[in-house]
Design a protein around this motif. Structure first.
Motif, PDB file in Angstrom:
ATOM      1  N   LYS A  78     -18.948  70.544 -16.868  1.00  0.00           N
ATOM      2  CA  LYS A  78     -19.719  71.723 -17.246  1.00  0.00           C
ATOM      3  C   LYS A  78     -19.818  71.901 -18.756  1.00  0.00           C
ATOM      4  O   LYS A  78     -20.915  71.976 -19.322  1.00  0.00           O
ATOM      5  CB  LYS A  78     -19.087  72.986 -16.646  1.00  0.00           C
ATOM      6  CG  LYS A  78     -19.386  73.236 -15.187  1.00  0.00           C
ATOM      7  CD  LYS A  78     -18.854  74.607 -14.790  1.00  0.00           C
ATOM      8  CE  LYS A  78     -19.162  74.933 -13.339  1.00  0.00           C
ATOM      9  NZ  LYS A  78     -18.675  76.288 -12.974  1.00  0.00           N
ATOM     10  N   TYR A 249     -25.324  68.823 -15.348  1.00  0.00           N
ATOM     11  CA  TYR A 249     -24.994  70.126 -14.788  1.00  0.00           C
ATOM     12  C   TYR A 249     -25.975  71.186 -15.263  1.00  0.00           C
ATOM     13  O   TYR A 249     -26.431  72.032 -14.482  1.00  0.00           O
ATOM     14  CB  TYR A 249     -23.572  70.538 -15.178  1.00  0.00           C
ATOM     15  CG  TYR A 249     -23.275  71.989 -14.897  1.00  0.00           C
ATOM     16  CD1 TYR A 249     -23.019  72.421 -13.594  1.00  0.00           C
ATOM     17  CD2 TYR A 249     -23.288  72.942 -15.917  1.00  0.00           C
ATOM     18  CE1 TYR A 249     -22.772  73.756 -13.319  1.00  0.00           C
ATOM     19  CE2 TYR A 249     -23.051  74.272 -15.652  1.00  0.00           C
ATOM     20  CZ  TYR A 249     -22.787  74.672 -14.351  1.00  0.00           C
ATOM     21  OH  TYR A 249     -22.556  76.001 -14.095  1.00  0.00           O
ATOM     22  N   ALA A 250     -26.310  71.167 -16.544  1.00  0.00           N
ATOM     23  CA  ALA A 250     -27.259  72.156 -17.084  1.00  0.00           C
ATOM     24  C   ALA A 250     -28.606  72.043 -16.385  1.00  0.00           C
ATOM     25  O   ALA A 250     -29.234  73.061 -16.040  1.00  0.00           O
ATOM     26  CB  ALA A 250     -27.407  71.960 -18.594  1.00  0.00           C
ATOM     27  N   HIS A 252     -29.102  70.854 -13.371  1.00  0.00           N
ATOM     28  CA  HIS A 252     -28.892  71.313 -11.998  1.00  0.00           C
ATOM     29  C   HIS A 252     -28.841  72.838 -11.945  1.00  0.00           C
ATOM     30  O   HIS A 252     -29.406  73.469 -11.043  1.00  0.00           O
ATOM     31  CB  HIS A 252     -27.582  70.708 -11.477  1.00  0.00           C
ATOM     32  CG  HIS A 252     -27.286  70.992 -10.047  1.00  0.00           C
ATOM     33  ND1 HIS A 252     -27.943  70.375  -9.012  1.00  0.00           N
ATOM     34  CD2 HIS A 252     -26.393  71.832  -9.475  1.00  0.00           C
ATOM     35  CE1 HIS A 252     -27.477  70.813  -7.859  1.00  0.00           C
ATOM     36  NE2 HIS A 252     -26.532  71.698  -8.116  1.00  0.00           N
ATOM     37  N   ARG A 253     -28.192  73.435 -12.943  1.00  0.00           N
ATOM     38  CA  ARG A 253     -28.083  74.898 -13.002  1.00  0.00           C
ATOM     39  C   ARG A 253     -29.451  75.531 -13.212  1.00  0.00           C
ATOM     40  O   ARG A 253     -29.788  76.552 -12.596  1.00  0.00           O
ATOM     41  CB  ARG A 253     -27.133  75.294 -14.139  1.00  0.00           C
ATOM     42  CG  ARG A 253     -26.926  76.801 -14.304  1.00  0.00           C
ATOM     43  CD  ARG A 253     -26.160  77.365 -13.133  1.00  0.00           C
ATOM     44  NE  ARG A 253     -25.735  78.726 -13.364  1.00  0.00           N
ATOM     45  CZ  ARG A 253     -26.469  79.803 -13.132  1.00  0.00           C
ATOM     46  NH1 ARG A 253     -27.692  79.672 -12.680  1.00  0.00           N
ATOM     47  NH2 ARG A 253     -25.984  81.002 -13.355  1.00  0.00           N
ATOM     48  N   ASN A 254     -30.245  74.942 -14.086  1.00  0.00           N
ATOM     49  CA  ASN A 254     -31.580  75.476 -14.326  1.00  0.00           C
ATOM     50  C   ASN A 254     -32.428  75.431 -13.057  1.00  0.00           C
ATOM     51  O   ASN A 254     -33.184  76.371 -12.765  1.00  0.00           O
ATOM     52  CB  ASN A 254     -32.264  74.689 -15.445  1.00  0.00           C
ATOM     53  CG  ASN A 254     -31.676  74.978 -16.810  1.00  0.00           C
ATOM     54  OD1 ASN A 254     -30.960  75.964 -16.992  1.00  0.00           O
ATOM     55  ND2 ASN A 254     -31.947  74.120 -17.766  1.00  0.00           N
ATOM     56  N   TRP A 256     -31.356  75.579 -10.037  1.00  0.00           N
ATOM     57  CA  TRP A 256     -30.855  76.619  -9.124  1.00  0.00           C
ATOM     58  C   TRP A 256     -31.402  77.985  -9.513  1.00  0.00           C
ATOM     59  O   TRP A 256     -31.801  78.783  -8.660  1.00  0.00           O
ATOM     60  CB  TRP A 256     -29.332  76.633  -9.146  1.00  0.00           C
ATOM     61  CG  TRP A 256     -28.727  77.629  -8.199  1.00  0.00           C
ATOM     62  CD1 TRP A 256     -28.364  77.426  -6.907  1.00  0.00           C
ATOM     63  CD2 TRP A 256     -28.409  79.004  -8.492  1.00  0.00           C
ATOM     64  NE1 TRP A 256     -27.840  78.566  -6.363  1.00  0.00           N
ATOM     65  CE2 TRP A 256     -27.858  79.550  -7.308  1.00  0.00           C
ATOM     66  CE3 TRP A 256     -28.531  79.816  -9.615  1.00  0.00           C
ATOM     67  CZ2 TRP A 256     -27.430  80.873  -7.232  1.00  0.00           C
ATOM     68  CZ3 TRP A 256     -28.101  81.131  -9.526  1.00  0.00           C
ATOM     69  CH2 TRP A 256     -27.565  81.648  -8.367  1.00  0.00           C
ATOM     70  N   VAL A 257     -31.441  78.281 -10.812  1.00  0.00           N
ATOM     71  CA  VAL A 257     -31.945  79.575 -11.279  1.00  0.00           C
ATOM     72  C   VAL A 257     -33.415  79.725 -10.929  1.00  0.00           C
ATOM     73  O   VAL A 257     -33.860  80.790 -10.471  1.00  0.00           O
ATOM     74  CB  VAL A 257     -31.714  79.728 -12.797  1.00  0.00           C
ATOM     75  CG1 VAL A 257     -32.420  80.967 -13.318  1.00  0.00           C
ATOM     76  CG2 VAL A 257     -30.225  79.801 -13.110  1.00  0.00           C
ATOM     77  N   GLY A 333     -29.381  81.124 -17.208  1.00  0.00           N
ATOM     78  CA  GLY A 333     -28.398  82.069 -16.676  1.00  0.00           C
ATOM     79  C   GLY A 333     -28.451  83.391 -17.405  1.00  0.00           C
ATOM     80  O   GLY A 333     -28.614  83.437 -18.636  1.00  0.00           O
ATOM     81  N   TRP A 336     -26.217  83.852 -20.519  1.00  0.00           N
ATOM     82  CA  TRP A 336     -26.223  82.837 -21.570  1.00  0.00           C
ATOM     83  C   TRP A 336     -26.671  83.397 -22.905  1.00  0.00           C
ATOM     84  O   TRP A 336     -26.410  82.803 -23.946  1.00  0.00           O
ATOM     85  CB  TRP A 336     -27.112  81.663 -21.158  1.00  0.00           C
ATOM     86  CG  TRP A 336     -26.517  80.849 -20.043  1.00  0.00           C
ATOM     87  CD1 TRP A 336     -25.355  81.110 -19.382  1.00  0.00           C
ATOM     88  CD2 TRP A 336     -27.045  79.665 -19.449  1.00  0.00           C
ATOM     89  NE1 TRP A 336     -25.129  80.172 -18.412  1.00  0.00           N
ATOM     90  CE2 TRP A 336     -26.153  79.267 -18.421  1.00  0.00           C
ATOM     91  CE3 TRP A 336     -28.191  78.911 -19.663  1.00  0.00           C
ATOM     92  CZ2 TRP A 336     -26.364  78.143 -17.635  1.00  0.00           C
ATOM     93  CZ3 TRP A 336     -28.396  77.792 -18.879  1.00  0.00           C
ATOM     94  CH2 TRP A 336     -27.499  77.404 -17.885  1.00  0.00           C
ATOM     95  N   ASP A 524     -23.214  73.353  -6.270  1.00  0.00           N
ATOM     96  CA  ASP A 524     -24.175  74.401  -6.586  1.00  0.00           C
ATOM     97  C   ASP A 524     -23.521  75.453  -7.465  1.00  0.00           C
ATOM     98  O   ASP A 524     -22.349  75.789  -7.275  1.00  0.00           O
ATOM     99  CB  ASP A 524     -24.688  75.074  -5.308  1.00  0.00           C
ATOM    100  CG  ASP A 524     -25.635  74.162  -4.539  1.00  0.00           C
ATOM    101  OD1 ASP A 524     -26.237  73.277  -5.178  1.00  0.00           O
ATOM    102  OD2 ASP A 524     -25.755  74.333  -3.314  1.00  0.00           O
ATOM    103  N   PRO A 525     -24.228  76.005  -8.453  1.00  0.00           N
ATOM    104  CA  PRO A 525     -23.668  77.072  -9.287  1.00  0.00           C
ATOM    105  C   PRO A 525     -23.281  78.255  -8.424  1.00  0.00           C
ATOM    106  O   PRO A 525     -23.949  78.581  -7.452  1.00  0.00           O
ATOM    107  CB  PRO A 525     -24.816  77.418 -10.237  1.00  0.00           C
ATOM    108  CG  PRO A 525     -25.697  76.210 -10.230  1.00  0.00           C
ATOM    109  CD  PRO A 525     -25.601  75.633  -8.846  1.00  0.00           C
TER     110      PRO A 525
END
Length: 526
Positions: A78, A249-250, A252-254, A256-257, A333, A336, A524-525
């Motif tokens: 992360k 990860y970033a 993947h996180r984006n 998800w958002v 996020g 952030w 998943d976040p």
């Protein structure tokens, strides 16, 4: 004695008390750093005590930070690990998992207050610098979310320090400022990679500002750059060795958002977080059109030069506005942007400082203290009510210590060796390992790529305790981990209203020679 004579004696006492308060206030105005210190002490006290009283378990990011901190790695899939090191140090110094993280977070916030004051003092004098800091408690990101110490709050003072040191280095040109800037900028990346965004804005400002650009003709900015590169070199090597997983990860996180949040969600959260600032400006009197004449004016100080105001706007609003615009096309996020509003108060006072008098400053001080005390009290009341009256299971409601001690007892009933590894459902497994006396490692999602400290040799020699909440569907891989193992279910009370929380435990003893493979990607976040 008659009632009349009593009242005669009361009025001089009241007048004397009022004179004493006036004397204290005048002393604080003459020495703004004293009021700044008072604000920091109240911030630390309220936002340490209130969460520690009502939160049974630490926030989710804090638990993860404690578990990763004990591994002492430079980088995880992360983020860089400076915040996790700080959490581990706080535990080593205090022996507690209950309150140090809250104090640590407030030390970051208060340090940010001080650094913002130093920058504002250089631009518009100590009194107006104090007024700028007094606006900061009205910003949501300096209050309600701060009990969750994470990478966003760990990088907050580095953003403030970078803005101050860059201004001083460009203004004075002395080598010490450039060297300090290189060091702080480099260490800031160990808090979170997004610090690079501020550094990019700072680099653009150096190229665009005539005075700052002229410093490039001297060796000191380049020596500061060398210090920066030397500091970040180990982090760059770790990033390559980890196959750039933080960037994966970033991404993947984006994704998800984007899938789970409305397009304007991020911008809405940021505007809501700043909504109290104009209210405070209005109540204090700084939004009136004409300055009010005062009999006892504040110490005179030249108005900020246009170049300084442009610097504050560029460094204080530029990154935030860029991320808001980017959020329309990529996932971002909601927390952030927390560190990107350090200079909002400074910019506001730089534009409205001519309206600032003793009355306005006094109102700002009262409002700042009310924000700190009032919001922290509301936080405590809301959290306790949510867990115990409404029965809403949130991370802070989980009985972390009971889960850890139960996990330790179940392990030692079956195995005489220390508990070395916990895994399963990440959130529950982290709580099981948090306060376990053996200080086990977390096997993140049972994926060796995401937990490189877990090796086949460790799994074979130490075994593992699998933990997951009852009713939580196991993945095929996790079913493979638990196949043929006895499962023990334990109920934990966590609320005055909610039903007990049931958690499953399964012991994989040392000596197992084979383990299932890794899942295909990052979790998943949460």
């Amino acid at each position: 004695m008659s009632r009349t004579s009593e009242s005669v004696n009361v009025w001089p006492a009241a007048a004397a008390a009022e004179d004493d308060l006036s004397s204290i206030w005048n002393s604080l105005v003459r020495h703004p750093w004293r009021l700044l210190a008072l604000l920091c002490l109240i911030q630390i006290a309220c936002w340490t005590v209130m969460p520690a009283i009502v939160n049974v378990g630490p926030p989710r990011d804090v638990v993860e930070g404690f578990l990763w901190g004990r591994e002492w790695v430079l980088l995880t899939y992360k983020h860089p690990q400076l915040p996790c090191w700080l959490l581990e140090i706080s535990h080593l110094l205090t022996g507690s998992f209950r309150w140090p993280q809250y104090m640590l977070s407030q030390l970051m916030v208060s340090t940010t207050f001080v650094l913002v004051y130093l920058l504002a003092r250089d631009i518009m004098g100590p009194t107006r610098a104090l007024a700028a800091v007094l606006l900061m408690p009205a910003i949501y990101f300096f209050g309600w979310p701060t009990p969750q110490f994470n990478h966003d709050y760990a990088q907050m003072p580095f953003w403030a320090a970078t803005s101050w040191l860059l201004w001083r280095a460009a203004r004075d040109g002395r080598p010490g400022w450039w060297l300090a800037l290189g060091l702080v900028a480099g260490v800031g990346l160990y808090a979170k990679f997004s610090t690079a965004l501020l550094l990019a804005f700072g680099g653009i400002w150096i190229l665009c500002d005539t005075r700052a650009r002229s410093r490039l003709a001297t060796p000191w900015p380049w020596l500061g750059l060398a210090v920066f590169l030397g500091v970040v070199a180990p982090l760059a090597v770790a990033l390559v060795r980890l196959d750039f997983l933080p960037l994966t990860y970033a991404e993947h996180r984006n994704a998800w958002v984007i899938a789970n949040r409305a397009r304007l969600y991020y911008i809405g959260v940021q505007l809501a977080g700043l909504a109290a600032v104009p209210v405070v400006l209005a109540i204090s009197g700084l939004l009136r059109r004409q300055p009010r004449p005062v009999q006892d004016p504040l110490p005179a100080y030249p108005a900020p030069e246009r170049r300084a105001v442009a610097y504050l706007a560029w460094m204080g609003l530029g990154p935030a506005l860029l991320i808001m615009a980017a959020s329309l096309f990529t996932g971002t996020g909601e927390a952030w942007g927390a560190t990107m509003y350090n200079l909002v108060g400074v910019l506001a006072i730089a534009l409205m400082g001519r309206r600032l008098g003793p009355t306005e400053l006094r109102r700002l001080a009262v409002l700042a203290l009310l924000c700190v005390v009032g919001v922290s009290s509301a936080y405590a009341a809301t959290r306790w009510t949510s867990c115990n009256i409404l029965g809403r299971l949130q991370p802070m409601c989980w009985p972390a210590r009971s889960i850890s001690l139960t996990a330790d007892a179940i392990w030692h009933e079956a195995v005489s060796a220390p508990l070395g590894i916990v895994g399963g459902d990440d959130g529950t497994a982290r709580l099981a390992g948090l306060e376990a006396p053996d200080q086990p490692s977390i096997f993140t999602t049972l994926d060796r790529r995401l937990a490189p400290w877990i090796t086949d040799e460790r799994l074979r020699d130490q075994g593992m305790l699998l933990v997951w909440p009852r009713g939580w569907k196991l993945s095929p891989q996790q079913e493979a981990w638990t196949a043929g193992l006895p499962v023990k279910t334990v109920a934990f009370n966590w609320s005055l209203k909610g039903p007990p929380l049931e958690i499953n435990f399964a012991v994989i003893p040392p000596g197992r020679t084979s383990f299932p493979g890794n899942p295909p990607g990052p979790p998943d976040p949460e």
